[in-house]
Design a protein around this motif. Sequence first.
Motif, PDB file in Angstrom:
ATOM      1  N   LEU A 406       0.807  -1.214   0.000  1.00  0.00           N
ATOM      2  CA  LEU A 406       0.000   0.000   0.000  1.00  0.00           C
ATOM      3  C   LEU A 406       0.844   1.269   0.000  1.00  0.00           C
ATOM      4  CD1 LEU A 406      -2.942   0.968   0.104  1.00  0.00           C
ATOM      5  CD2 LEU A 406      -2.799   0.923   2.613  1.00  0.00           C
ATOM      6  N   GLU A 407       2.034   1.191   0.615  1.00  0.00           N
ATOM      7  CA  GLU A 407       2.894   2.362   0.722  1.00  0.00           C
ATOM      8  C   GLU A 407       3.458   2.802  -0.631  1.00  0.00           C
ATOM      9  OE1 GLU A 407       5.343  -1.321   1.046  1.00  0.00           O
ATOM     10  OE2 GLU A 407       3.440  -0.609   1.896  1.00  0.00           O
ATOM     11  N   SER A 408       3.357   1.944  -1.645  1.00  0.00           N
ATOM     12  CA  SER A 408       3.941   2.259  -2.950  1.00  0.00           C
ATOM     13  C   SER A 408       2.907   2.567  -4.027  1.00  0.00           C
ATOM     14  CB  SER A 408       4.827   1.093  -3.410  1.00  0.00           C
ATOM     15  OG  SER A 408       5.857   0.856  -2.481  1.00  0.00           O
ATOM     16  N   GLU A 410       1.437   5.336  -4.997  1.00  0.00           N
ATOM     17  CA  GLU A 410       1.691   6.506  -5.849  1.00  0.00           C
ATOM     18  C   GLU A 410       2.756   6.215  -6.898  1.00  0.00           C
ATOM     19  OE1 GLU A 410      -0.141   9.211  -6.063  1.00  0.00           O
ATOM     20  OE2 GLU A 410      -1.404   8.162  -4.597  1.00  0.00           O
ATOM     21  N   ILE A 411       3.789   5.464  -6.505  1.00  0.00           N
ATOM     22  CA  ILE A 411       4.824   5.089  -7.485  1.00  0.00           C
ATOM     23  C   ILE A 411       4.227   4.157  -8.531  1.00  0.00           C
ATOM     24  CG2 ILE A 411       7.087   4.011  -7.792  1.00  0.00           C
ATOM     25  CD1 ILE A 411       7.744   4.776  -4.916  1.00  0.00           C
ATOM     26  N   LEU A 412       3.355   3.274  -8.086  1.00  0.00           N
ATOM     27  CA  LEU A 412       2.701   2.346  -9.008  1.00  0.00           C
ATOM     28  C   LEU A 412       1.863   3.105 -10.035  1.00  0.00           C
ATOM     29  CD1 LEU A 412       2.133  -0.568  -9.837  1.00  0.00           C
ATOM     30  CD2 LEU A 412       0.367  -0.663  -8.080  1.00  0.00           C
ATOM     31  N   ARG A 413       1.182   4.162  -9.574  1.00  0.00           N
ATOM     32  CA  ARG A 413       0.386   4.957 -10.512  1.00  0.00           C
ATOM     33  C   ARG A 413       1.284   5.628 -11.550  1.00  0.00           C
ATOM     34  NH1 ARG A 413      -4.620   4.682  -9.098  1.00  0.00           N
ATOM     35  NH2 ARG A 413      -5.290   4.648  -6.913  1.00  0.00           N
ATOM     36  N   GLU A 414       2.466   6.049 -11.123  1.00  0.00           N
ATOM     37  CA  GLU A 414       3.402   6.694 -12.042  1.00  0.00           C
ATOM     38  C   GLU A 414       3.882   5.725 -13.118  1.00  0.00           C
ATOM     39  OE1 GLU A 414       7.832   8.812 -11.992  1.00  0.00           O
ATOM     40  OE2 GLU A 414       6.837   8.295 -10.096  1.00  0.00           O
ATOM     41  N   TYR A 415       4.031   4.444 -12.744  1.00  0.00           N
ATOM     42  CA  TYR A 415       4.544   3.426 -13.668  1.00  0.00           C
ATOM     43  C   TYR A 415       3.423   2.476 -14.119  1.00  0.00           C
ATOM     44  CZ  TYR A 415       9.363   4.849 -12.951  1.00  0.00           C
ATOM     45  OH  TYR A 415      10.531   5.565 -12.940  1.00  0.00           O
ATOM     46  N   SER A 416       2.283   3.032 -14.430  1.00  0.00           N
ATOM     47  CA  SER A 416       1.124   2.187 -14.720  1.00  0.00           C
ATOM     48  C   SER A 416       0.678   2.210 -16.176  1.00  0.00           C
ATOM     49  CB  SER A 416      -0.051   2.594 -13.830  1.00  0.00           C
ATOM     50  OG  SER A 416      -0.471   3.920 -14.122  1.00  0.00           O
ATOM     51  N   ASP A 417       1.541   2.698 -17.073  1.00  0.00           N
ATOM     52  CA  ASP A 417       1.174   2.597 -18.493  1.00  0.00           C
ATOM     53  C   ASP A 417       0.913   1.129 -18.838  1.00  0.00           C
ATOM     54  OD1 ASP A 417       1.497   5.311 -18.801  1.00  0.00           O
ATOM     55  OD2 ASP A 417       3.538   5.162 -19.587  1.00  0.00           O
ATOM     56  N   ILE A 418       1.851   0.302 -18.407  1.00  0.00           N
ATOM     57  CA  ILE A 418       1.712  -1.152 -18.570  1.00  0.00           C
ATOM     58  C   ILE A 418       2.115  -1.802 -17.241  1.00  0.00           C
ATOM     59  CG2 ILE A 418       2.413  -3.207 -19.866  1.00  0.00           C
ATOM     60  CD1 ILE A 418       3.336  -1.291 -22.114  1.00  0.00           C
ATOM     61  N   ILE A 419       1.292  -2.674 -16.734  1.00  0.00           N
ATOM     62  CA  ILE A 419       1.614  -3.422 -15.518  1.00  0.00           C
ATOM     63  C   ILE A 419       1.817  -4.882 -15.911  1.00  0.00           C
ATOM     64  CG2 ILE A 419       0.799  -4.196 -13.260  1.00  0.00           C
ATOM     65  CD1 ILE A 419      -0.829  -1.625 -13.066  1.00  0.00           C
ATOM     66  N   VAL A 420       2.995  -5.414 -15.574  1.00  0.00           N
ATOM     67  CA  VAL A 420       3.309  -6.805 -15.896  1.00  0.00           C
ATOM     68  C   VAL A 420       3.400  -7.603 -14.604  1.00  0.00           C
ATOM     69  CG1 VAL A 420       4.855  -8.371 -17.096  1.00  0.00           C
ATOM     70  CG2 VAL A 420       4.598  -6.016 -17.916  1.00  0.00           C
TER      71      VAL A 420
END
Length: 496
Positions: A406-408, A410-420
């Motif tokens: 959960l703490e990450s 915002e970073i996940l949203r930044e790198y969410s063009d493609i999620i693998v």
Amino acid sequence: MSKPLICLCLTAPTVKQDLALIEKYRPYIDLVELRVDLLDDDEKLDIREFPSRANFPCILTIRRTVDGGKFSEGEASRSMLFARALAFASEDSSKNFAYVDFEEDFHISSLEDAAMAYGTKIIRSFHDMKNPLPSIAEKLKSMHTSHYEIPKIAFMPHSLKDVSDMYREMQQFKDSDQIVCAMGGLGLPTRILAQRFHSYLSYTSPAEPDLILSDIGHTDPKTLEEVYNFHEIDEDTALFGITGFPLKYTSSPSMQNAFFRHENKNAVYIPFKAEKASEAFEFAETLGIRGFSVTIPHKEDIIKHLQKTDKKVSRIGACNTVVNEDGIWAGYNTDCTGFAKALLEFTGLKHLRGKKIAIIGAGGAAKAIAFAIKDLGGKACVFNRTLAKAKMLAERFGFKYTSLGLESVEILREYSDIIVQTTSMGMGSTEESNDQNDPLWFYDFSGEELLYDIVYKPETTPIMARAAKSGCKVQNGYTMLQYQGEEQFRLFKTAL
């Protein structure tokens, strides 16, 4: 010894259902085993006429609970059932049971005489439902007392090494008839390769979920014949396979064996689960396996057992394909090639430049995927529960890294063009998304993300279902499996 037979264990509660199973599987089987202990009580009275009704060679078995069966009424009752089934034998042997299964410690002379008088062969069986057998050869020699009896040994291996040991011991029984098998998932190779283990037959059971004896490692006869070409396996058949642990779900055998059939190659590809990579290598060397695929969790540990690796394995730090090249074990990575082709096809892109990609997990598959993303020009962040592993992978390719939680967000949203999604979470799960089957259970999809999950069983994983519900475009890992498998097959062909 003649070519081994496929035996269908009839596991239904009624004779009518068992007869229907024979008709369903008739094209794939050579004989059937009537498991009287699995019949309803009132159905057990009709067993004498079963061979003539089945019009098929039948084994009569009334398995005790101590040997893995369901009969618990005592030896006197069991003896009476045997007598009832063998009584009033017909001069037409096809109307009698072709075989009867008596355990090693079950000796009733009247029953044995009745069987022999009318041509019913005795299978003399020994079972250990919990442990491996220390000396199979010694046990078999003690059981080979009569040409009229076929010894049977079935045991539960604790490791793949027990199966390798079994293979070595069975090489001295090429010219005799016996039935041998290692039970459970570890023992599946002994059922597929009954010819190499010099077993008279291989036991199978129906594919229906409530009838298959999966707890002791049965597969169904159609799979044994259509996927593994059971009746075509001979001394010249080249062996290939896939190893991993627990190796519960894999479509690789269906795919690779289809490739071999298409090109008319005398080869078979089998699963052999191994808890340790070293045991997989021992098994491969013992049976003369020429190449094998490597899956979770051995893609990294397998490297230390190789004498040669290609540049991709060296750069990625993971290997998914091993080939014996003139006595040298060589390692390759086809995951990266398969993933790159599958991802570009899924996204409709020609490269990943300008894209920010989240890599979920940091295992062997994630390493190959990170390599492919870097090669395609993408930027990525590695998310993993163990931060040290995320750091190690990210730094190898110049990517960012962070914890998976959960703490990450915002970073996940930044790198969410493609999620693998590269972990095994969700494999085999048909439940709704939760923290046990969805690695991003804490993340709310916006509907703009592209989600690629390398898991392909089930076809729609919990995380895929949740992402799709939010409007995301999703894809499972079957295309990656297919493309990397094609590359593997090209490597395997060099070992033929």
